[in-house]
Motif scaffolding. Structure first.
Motif, PDB file in Angstrom:
ATOM      1  N   GLU A   1     -33.520  12.741  10.627  1.00  0.00           N
ATOM      2  CA  GLU A   1     -33.857  11.308  10.620  1.00  0.00           C
ATOM      3  C   GLU A   1     -34.836  10.206  11.722  1.00  0.00           C
ATOM      4  O   GLU A   1     -35.429   9.714  11.105  1.00  0.00           O
ATOM      5  N   GLY A   2     -34.087  10.961  12.583  1.00  0.00           N
ATOM      6  CA  GLY A   2     -35.717  10.483  13.238  1.00  0.00           C
ATOM      7  C   GLY A   2     -35.122   9.210  14.295  1.00  0.00           C
ATOM      8  O   GLY A   2     -35.703   9.565  16.020  1.00  0.00           O
ATOM      9  N   SER A   3     -34.187   7.944  14.376  1.00  0.00           N
ATOM     10  CA  SER A   3     -33.737   7.233  15.515  1.00  0.00           C
ATOM     11  C   SER A   3     -33.619   7.672  16.366  1.00  0.00           C
ATOM     12  O   SER A   3     -33.837   7.114  17.325  1.00  0.00           O
ATOM     13  N   VAL A   4     -32.618   8.320  16.262  1.00  0.00           N
ATOM     14  CA  VAL A   4     -31.549   8.972  17.630  1.00  0.00           C
ATOM     15  C   VAL A   4     -32.344   9.578  18.888  1.00  0.00           C
ATOM     16  O   VAL A   4     -32.469   8.936  19.777  1.00  0.00           O
ATOM     17  N   VAL A   5     -33.307  10.328  17.898  1.00  0.00           N
ATOM     18  CA  VAL A   5     -34.358  10.684  19.004  1.00  0.00           C
ATOM     19  C   VAL A   5     -34.804  10.039  19.483  1.00  0.00           C
ATOM     20  O   VAL A   5     -35.330   9.915  20.948  1.00  0.00           O
ATOM     21  N   THR A   6     -35.952   9.032  18.800  1.00  0.00           N
ATOM     22  CA  THR A   6     -36.449   7.378  19.532  1.00  0.00           C
ATOM     23  C   THR A   6     -35.917   7.426  19.872  1.00  0.00           C
ATOM     24  O   THR A   6     -36.541   6.698  21.144  1.00  0.00           O
ATOM     25  N   GLN A   7     -35.063   6.450  19.964  1.00  0.00           N
ATOM     26  CA  GLN A   7     -34.341   6.166  20.907  1.00  0.00           C
ATOM     27  C   GLN A   7     -33.751   6.770  22.406  1.00  0.00           C
ATOM     28  O   GLN A   7     -33.975   6.489  23.365  1.00  0.00           O
ATOM     29  N   ALA A   8     -33.907   8.037  22.278  1.00  0.00           N
ATOM     30  CA  ALA A   8     -33.265   8.827  23.471  1.00  0.00           C
ATOM     31  C   ALA A   8     -34.212   8.636  24.253  1.00  0.00           C
ATOM     32  O   ALA A   8     -34.034   9.122  26.028  1.00  0.00           O
ATOM     33  N   SER A   9     -35.606   8.835  23.474  1.00  0.00           N
ATOM     34  CA  SER A   9     -36.486   9.573  24.744  1.00  0.00           C
ATOM     35  C   SER A   9     -36.979   7.879  25.491  1.00  0.00           C
ATOM     36  O   SER A   9     -37.308   7.955  26.711  1.00  0.00           O
ATOM     37  N   GLU A  10     -36.943   6.634  24.441  1.00  0.00           N
ATOM     38  CA  GLU A  10     -37.000   5.794  24.681  1.00  0.00           C
ATOM     39  C   GLU A  10     -36.663   5.164  26.485  1.00  0.00           C
ATOM     40  O   GLU A  10     -36.583   4.956  27.399  1.00  0.00           O
ATOM     41  N   ASN A  11     -35.150   5.608  25.959  1.00  0.00           N
ATOM     42  CA  ASN A  11     -34.295   5.274  26.769  1.00  0.00           C
ATOM     43  C   ASN A  11     -34.350   5.882  28.268  1.00  0.00           C
ATOM     44  O   ASN A  11     -33.357   5.956  28.956  1.00  0.00           O
ATOM     45  N   ALA A  12     -34.461   7.234  27.664  1.00  0.00           N
ATOM     46  CA  ALA A  12     -34.763   8.381  28.895  1.00  0.00           C
ATOM     47  C   ALA A  12     -35.194   8.024  30.321  1.00  0.00           C
ATOM     48  O   ALA A  12     -35.594   7.799  31.269  1.00  0.00           O
ATOM     49  N   LYS A  13     -36.766   6.848  29.952  1.00  0.00           N
ATOM     50  CA  LYS A  13     -37.824   6.557  30.513  1.00  0.00           C
ATOM     51  C   LYS A  13     -37.211   5.212  31.489  1.00  0.00           C
ATOM     52  O   LYS A  13     -37.307   5.536  32.989  1.00  0.00           O
ATOM     53  N   TRP A  14     -36.367   4.446  30.894  1.00  0.00           N
ATOM     54  CA  TRP A  14     -36.155   3.606  31.491  1.00  0.00           C
ATOM     55  C   TRP A  14     -34.947   3.778  31.868  1.00  0.00           C
ATOM     56  O   TRP A  14     -34.478   3.597  33.296  1.00  0.00           O
ATOM     57  N   LEU A  15     -33.932   4.879  32.053  1.00  0.00           N
ATOM     58  CA  LEU A  15     -32.771   5.403  32.222  1.00  0.00           C
ATOM     59  C   LEU A  15     -33.473   6.318  34.226  1.00  0.00           C
ATOM     60  O   LEU A  15     -32.905   5.774  35.358  1.00  0.00           O
ATOM     61  N   SER A  16     -34.782   7.277  33.821  1.00  0.00           N
ATOM     62  CA  SER A  16     -35.023   7.489  34.597  1.00  0.00           C
ATOM     63  C   SER A  16     -35.867   6.837  35.809  1.00  0.00           C
ATOM     64  O   SER A  16     -35.404   6.927  37.239  1.00  0.00           O
ATOM     65  N   ASP A  17     -36.571   5.578  35.450  1.00  0.00           N
ATOM     66  CA  ASP A  17     -36.812   4.285  36.185  1.00  0.00           C
ATOM     67  C   ASP A  17     -36.191   3.722  37.548  1.00  0.00           C
ATOM     68  O   ASP A  17     -35.876   3.643  38.306  1.00  0.00           O
TER      69      ASP A  17
END
Length: 448
Positions: A336-352
Motif C-alpha cells: 500500500e506504500g504509506s508505511v514504507v514512506t513513513q519509515a523512510s522519512e523517519n529514518a532520516k530524522w532518526l539518524s539525525d
C-alpha cells in the motif's frame, strides 16, 4: 493483580521457565517482567507500566503489536483452516503468499520452500546447496564459507556457518569446519578493496571444495548492527559466480524494508541463488520461514522418482495457514506504500537525532545506521577505540535502567540499538531517545 501476586508469578516463572539467551541467575536480581498485553510499540505489564519495544521483540515485529489488520486476517483464518499437512496438500493462503513474494523477490527467484523459523531455513538452505552440488556432479564441494562476525541461528548447522564464539565456541567439536571470509570493518579502518583481495585468495585456495557462501547481506545484526558497503556484497557475489559457488543470502533480519529496501540484496542489485526469509515476514505474529531459490537450483532436484533426486526434508508446520494469512497481510500493508514512506522519512530524522544526541560524546565510538536501524558503540577510549572491560557489563546495566524507565533497549555487548517497527511515530521515537540518552550517559559516568 496486586504486587504480591505479580511477585509470586515472577518467582514461579524463574523457578521453572528457562528463558533464551540468558544467565538465569541474573533473574534473581532482575526478575522476568510479565507482559499482559501490547499495542503498537508499547508493551503493557501486569503492574500497569508501559515499555516501548524499540527492538521489535528481536526484530520480528515489523508493523506493531496487535496490528488491527493482521489480527483480523489471522482471526478469520482460525475459523477456516488452522493447519494442514503440506506434503501433497496446499491451501489458498500459501498460494496467495507465493504469488505476492514472486512480485518482490530479486528477479530470477522462482521457487519457495516453507519452514517454521529462521534457523530451520538456514539448515534447509545449506542442505539444498550441498545436494545441488552433488546432483550436478560437483561431489568434491563439501564445505561452506561464511563471513566473519556473521550470525545465522542456533542449530548446529546454522552455528557452523556463523562466526561468533559467544554462541558457538563450546560446540566446536560438533560443528562443520567452514571457511571464514573477512568483512571490512568500517569503524576500525579496513577497506573494501583489501578485504576483497583477502576473500579472493581464500576462493583461489578453497573455491573448488565450496558448496556455497552464506552471508548476512549489508547488515550483520548480532555482531552489533555492523554495516558493510554494498560494493563488498557485490564483490563476494561475483566471486561466487566466478568459482561456481552458490550464494546464500540470509535475509531473515534484513528483509522487508529493515534496511530501507525490500531486501538488503537490492542495495547491490544481486539475485542470490538461495535466500532465507523469516522474522518480519509475518509481522512477528507467527513462526514461519521461507527458503527461496532460482530455477537453476530447483531443476537439479526435479526428476523421475527412480533417480532419487528429491529434497527429502520437511517441517511439521511448513506452510501453516495462520502464518501465511499474517504474511499476506504484512505484504498488503507494505504494498500500500504509506508505511514504507513513513519509515523512510523517519529514518532520516532518526539518524539525525542520533547524531545530535550521541555523536559528540567522548565515549561513543561510532554511530551506524541503515533504514530505521540505528546503533551506537560505547568505548572506553574514543581515540584508540578501546572497549570497556566486559566484566563491567555496561550494556547490561543500561538495559536494566532503560527497562525500569520504560524502554526495551536490549544491548549487544556495549552496543545499543534501535530497530523499531516501520510504523512507529515520532512522538514515541522521541520518548525512546530521551530515555536512552539519559540512561546511557548516566551509566557511562557511573563507571568512569
Amino acid at each position: 493483580m496486586n504486587a504480591n501476586e505479580i511477585k509470586q508469578r515472577a518467582d514461579f516463572d524463574r523457578a521453572h521457565i528457562w528463558h533464551p539467551a540468558a544467565q538465569m541467575k541474573d533473574y534473581e536480581s532482575f526478575p522476568p517482567i510479565e507482559v499482559a498485553k501490547a499495542k503498537g510499540c508499547i508493551l503493557y505489564t501486569q503492574d500497569n507500566r508501559e515499555i516501548i519495544d524499540i527492538v521489535s521483540s528481536w526484530w520480528c515485529n515489523l508493523l506493531g503489536h496487535c496490528n488491527d489488520k493482521i489480527s483480523s486476517s489471522v482471526s478469520k483464518q482460525l475459523f477456516e483452516l488452522e493447519h494442514v499437512i503440506f506434503a501433497n496438500f496446499t491451501h489458498p493462503k500459501a498460494i496467495e503468499l507465493v504469488e505476492k513474494l514472486l512480485k518482490i523477490v530479486p528477479k530470477g527467484i522462482e521457487h519457495f520452500n516453507f519452514a517454521d523459523n529462521g534457523s530451520s531455513s538456514v539448515e534447509m538452505a545449506l542442505k539444498i546447496a550441498f545436494q545441488y552440488q552433488h546432483q550436478i556432479g560437483q561431489t568434491k564441494r563439501v564445505r561452506f564459507a561464511c563471513l566473519d562476525e556473521d550470525y545465522h541461528g542456533e542449530t548446529i548447522g546454522a552455528l557452523s556457518v556463523g562466526a561468533m564464539d559467544l554462541y558457538s565456541k563450546i560446540y566446536k567439536p560438533m560443528m562443520m569446519d567452514n571457511i571464514h571470509i573477512p568483512v571490512p570493518d568500517m569503524y576500525r579502518n579496513t577497506d573494501v578493496e583489501s578485504t576483497l583481495l583477502q576473500a579472493r585468495k581464500l576462493f583461489e585456495k578453497h573455491g573448488h571444495e565450496l558448496c556455497a557462501l552464506i552471508v548476512e547481506p549489508i547488515l550483520q545484526g548480532a555482531a552489533g548492527m555492523r554495516i558493510y558497503p554494498k560494493e563488498y556484497l557485490k564483490g563476494l557475489y561475483d566471486l561466487c559466480k566466478e568459482y561456481g559457488v552458490l550464494f546464500i543470502a540470509d535475509e531473515i533480519a534484513t528483509g522487508f524494508f529493515r534496511t530501507g529496501k525490500m531486501f538488503a540484496c537490492d542495495h547491490a542489485g544481486i539475485t542470490p541463488d538461495i535466500m532465507c526469509l523469516s522474522k518480519a515476514i509475518t509481522g512477528g505474529y507467527m513462526p514461519m520461514s521461507v527458503v527461496c531459490t532460482t530455477h537453476e537450483v530447483y531443476k537439479a532436484f526435479y526428476a523421475d522418482y527412480s533417480q532419487m533426486k528429491a529434497f527429502v526434508h520437511s517441517h511439521t508446520y511448513a506452510g501453516n495457514p495462520l502464518a501465511c494469512a499474517a504474511a499476506n497481510t504484512v505484504l498488503d500493508i507494505l504494498n500500500e506504500g504509506s508505511v514504507v514512506t513513513q519509515a523512510s522519512e523517519n529514518a532520516k530524522w532518526l539518524s539525525d537525532e542520533f547524531k545530535k544526541r550521541f555523536a559528540s560524546h567522548e565515549n561513543i565510538g561510532q554511530h551506524r545506521h541503515i533504514g530505521l536501524i540505528n546503533a551506537i558503540e560505547i568505548v572506553k577510549d574514543r581515540d584508540t577505540k578501546e572497549s570497556f572491560d566486559s566484566k563491567l557489563r555496561l550494556g547490561y546495566r543500561i538495559y536494566q535502567d532503560a527497562m525500569k524507565n520504560g524502554l526495551l533497549l536490549r544491548p549487544i555487548g556495549d552496543i545499543l540499538y534501535f530497530n523499531p517497527p516501520l510504523n512507529i511515530d515520532r512522538d514515541t521515537l522521541t520518548k525512546a531517545l530521551d530515555i536512552a540518552q539519559e540512561v546511557i550517559f548516566f551509566n557511562i559516568e557511573k563507571i568512569k
